[in-house]
Design an enzyme around this catalytic site. Structure first.
Site, PDB file in Angstrom:
ATOM      1  CB  CYS A 279      -0.940  -0.002   1.189  1.00 33.40           C
ATOM      2  SG  CYS A 279      -1.960  -1.465   1.203  1.00 33.40           S
TER       3      CYS A 279
HETATM    4  C1  UGA Z   1      -1.334   0.173   5.627  1.00 30.01           C
HETATM    5  C2  UGA Z   1      -2.127   1.107   6.562  1.00 30.01           C
HETATM    6  O1  UGA Z   1      -1.613   1.020   7.892  1.00 30.01           O
HETATM    7  C3  UGA Z   1      -3.624   0.750   6.567  1.00 30.01           C
HETATM    8  O2  UGA Z   1      -4.358   1.686   7.359  1.00 30.01           O
HETATM    9  C4  UGA Z   1      -4.143   0.783   5.121  1.00 30.01           C
HETATM   10  O3  UGA Z   1      -5.512   0.427   5.047  1.00 30.01           O
HETATM   11  C5  UGA Z   1      -3.320  -0.195   4.279  1.00 30.01           C
HETATM   12  O4  UGA Z   1      -1.933   0.193   4.318  1.00 30.01           O
HETATM   13  C6  UGA Z   1      -3.857  -0.135   2.859  1.00 30.01           C
HETATM   14  O5  UGA Z   1      -3.784   0.941   2.246  1.00 30.01           O
HETATM   15  O6  UGA Z   1      -4.458  -1.116   2.404  1.00 30.01           O
HETATM   16  P1  UGA Z   1      -0.310  -2.301   5.846  1.00 30.01           P
HETATM   17  O7  UGA Z   1       0.442  -1.951   4.596  1.00 30.01           O
HETATM   18  O8  UGA Z   1      -1.057  -3.566   5.908  1.00 30.01           O
HETATM   19  O9  UGA Z   1      -1.393  -1.137   6.171  1.00 30.01           O
HETATM   20  O10 UGA Z   1       0.745  -2.354   7.029  1.00 30.01           O
HETATM   21  P2  UGA Z   1       1.294  -1.367   8.160  1.00 30.01           P
HETATM   22  O11 UGA Z   1       1.070  -2.006   9.458  1.00 30.01           O
HETATM   23  O12 UGA Z   1       0.782   0.004   7.988  1.00 30.01           O
HETATM   24  O13 UGA Z   1       2.879  -1.392   7.884  1.00 30.01           O
HETATM   25  C7  UGA Z   1       3.433  -0.904   6.677  1.00 30.01           C
HETATM   26  C8  UGA Z   1       4.946  -0.861   6.758  1.00 30.01           C
HETATM   27  O14 UGA Z   1       5.394   0.188   7.612  1.00 30.01           O
HETATM   28  C9  UGA Z   1       5.607  -2.136   7.298  1.00 30.01           C
HETATM   29  O15 UGA Z   1       6.701  -2.482   6.476  1.00 30.01           O
HETATM   30  C10 UGA Z   1       6.099  -1.752   8.681  1.00 30.01           C
HETATM   31  O16 UGA Z   1       7.243  -2.462   9.078  1.00 30.01           O
HETATM   32  C11 UGA Z   1       6.417  -0.292   8.469  1.00 30.01           C
HETATM   33  N1  UGA Z   1       6.402   0.511   9.724  1.00 30.01           N
HETATM   34  C12 UGA Z   1       5.254   0.665  10.406  1.00 30.01           C
HETATM   35  C13 UGA Z   1       7.580   1.096  10.177  1.00 30.01           C
HETATM   36  O17 UGA Z   1       8.654   0.971   9.556  1.00 30.01           O
HETATM   37  N2  UGA Z   1       7.538   1.846  11.334  1.00 30.01           N
HETATM   38  C14 UGA Z   1       6.394   2.034  12.032  1.00 30.01           C
HETATM   39  O18 UGA Z   1       6.428   2.744  13.057  1.00 30.01           O
HETATM   40  C15 UGA Z   1       5.225   1.420  11.561  1.00 30.01           C
END
Ligand code: UGA
Length: 453
Positions: A279
């Site tokens: 995403c």
């Molecule tokens: C993300 C959004 O959080 C959702 O709200 C949204 O609906 C979704 O995209 C989408 O558009 O469908 P997602 O991609 O499933 O969800 O996962 P996240 O939990 O947001 O993590 C994304 C990435 O960010 C991961 O690689 C994670 O490791 C990284 N991340 C997250 C960080 O590097 N630091 C953080 O503090 C949080």
């Protein structure tokens, strides 16, 4: 049996399947549709085509209680004709030029149009996929009108309701959202969708605002959300790089201090090896390309992506500062998936790290992931080897890089690294380990902190 609501779900990825199963669990009749025959068969056999926490259990329960509530066709026109509301949950991938690919949305809109041509009933069409502003009205609405000969607002309603679920929490996020955003072409469409959610959520809606707006605003809310979350991560990574300029400063403490401001919050301020997933990259790129096509160049989003890509280079720099030149040495990667709890490899940081390692002539790379070894192999082929256990990955290696913060890795102690590795150099790309303990016990580096002896 007669159900209060019958809904067709067009597209059976994370959003479609998870929300469809959740709706069905509250006695809403769901007819999903996909063009993939094997996928439809799996779903009808009660098997999710991808791993998502809690989904299998919910599908089992549903099959036990009332299998009639959820079925999957390979015929979208039929699915639309058997229902009152259709939700478009197709993917909107990134094109090679980084803009959005709306071809699946276009095809689905045509199929809905074909169905509505054969029907005299009012039908509500809801776009749930992430689409750039203007898509629901000017692409979906227009195609349905052209193909069906029906009039939007009169014969069919049109809404855009962005989806905010996270992989790994799809079920929980669907059952307990923090808000519902409804963009609508007119009052009737918006009211009909809101009524449906009042029925589905019942009391939960007392703590969950429902925001009503026009179609384009709702489309932009979704990008606003994902771009701000990605920006928070790149901001935390930039500050991690600042922190590394000052001995004994710890990014984790700094971000905790920042995040306690009630106007901010500490979520998504974890510095690390960079964000991945299907995403953030896709959406940040899509809205950037969209705004450029309208004559506005985003400097902020360019920086967000650049900082994210650079984290992979930075972590390899750290590894070489710690272990010396790595060419000719065995490097172990702990974690390959884009985040824990999933086998999804899309845009995973591990891919960028592997590319950087190989660019520097490092070819003896072995990775281990509790769930994603298979999907990683599909993505990266023989660029790396795949270990069946942590021990196998660490054995004889001269540097380990922690990329995904799985619980299984959290349990490791400095002795585990010492026991298995040839030289126990460890780089913590997710700040998983207690800095002081590991720094005392091993040659150790971690994102966002440098200690002077
Ligand atoms: C993300 C959004 O959080 C959702 O709200 C949204 O609906 C979704 O995209 C989408 O558009 O469908 P997602 O991609 O499933 O969800 O996962 P996240 O939990 O947001 O993590 C994304 C990435 O960010 C991961 O690689 C994670 O490791 C990284 N991340 C997250 C960080 O590097 N630091 C953080 O503090 C949080």
């Amino acid at each position: 049996m007669v159900y209060k609501y019958s809904i067709s779900i067009l597209g059976t990825g994370y959003i479609g399947l998870c929300s469809g199963i959740c709706f069905a669990s509250k006695k809403i009749r769901i007819i999903a549709s996909t063009h993939n025959k094997e996928k439809a068969q799996m779903i009808n056999d009660g098997q999710p085509p991808f791993y998502e926490k809690g989904l299998q259990e919910m599908m089992n329960e549903l099959n036990k209680i009332n299998p009639e509530l959820f079925k999957c066709l390979i015929n979208p026109v039929q699915a639309v004709l058997e229902t009152d509301i259709s939700m478009i949950t197709q993917g909107t991938p990134m094109r090679k030029d980084s803009s959005i690919d709306l071809s699946y949305i276009e095809r689905t809109a045509k199929e809905i149009g074909e169905a509505l041509k054969k029907s005299d009933k009012y039908h509500l069409v809801v776009v749930r996929s992430t689409v750039v502003p203007g898509t629901t009205r000017n692409l979906v609405g227009k195609i349905i009108t052209e193909v069906s000969g029906k009039e939007p607002g009169k014969d069919f309603g049109l809404c855009m309701q962005p989806e905010f679920l996270k992989e790994g929490d799809s079920i929980e996020d669907t059952l307990r959202p923090d808000r519902i955003v409804i963009g609508a072409i007119d009052e009737r469409s918006g009211a009909m969708l809101q009524e449906f959610y009042e029925y589905f959520y019942g009391d939960h809606l007392q703590n969950c605002p429902v925001l009503r707006m026009n179609l384009e605003s709702a489309e932009l809310v979704k990008y606003g959300n994902n771009c701000l979350l990605s920006t928070k991560i790149s901001y935390a990574n930039e500050f991690a790089n600042f922190a590394e300029l000052v001995p004994n400063v710890d990014i984790a403490q700094v971000m905790k201090g920042v995040g306690l401001d009630y106007r901010l919050n500490s979520r998504f301020l974890n510095a690390g090896v960079g964000f991945g997933g299907s995403c953030f990259h896709k959406d940040v790129n899509a809205i950037k390309a969209w705004s450029k096509s309208k004559g506005y160049t985003s400097r902020l989003l360019e920086a967000v992506l650049g900082i994210n890509d650079d984290q992979a280079i930075h972590i390899v720099d750290m590894a070489e500062q710690l272990a010396g030149k790595l060419a000719g040495k065995k490097v172990a990667l702990l974690g390959l998936a884009f985040k824990p709890g999933t086998d999804d490899m899309r845009e995973a940081a591990s891919i960028r790290v592997v590319n950087e390692l190989r660019k520097r002539g490092i070819t003896d790379i072995i990775g281990y992931d509790p769930k994603a070894n298979k999907t990683a192999e599909m993505e990266m082929g023989d660029k790396i080897k795949y270990a069946k256990s942590i021990e196998e990955a660490l054995k004889d290696s001269e540097c380990a890089i922690l990329i995904t913060e799985w619980n299984e890795f959290k349990k490791l102690t400095p002795d585990d690294f010492k026991k298995h590795m040839k030289t126990p150099n460890l780089v913590d790309g997710r700040r998983l380990y207690d800095y002081d303990t590991f720094n005392k016990a091993l040659p150790f580096r971690a994102i966002g902190r440098i200690n002077l002896e």
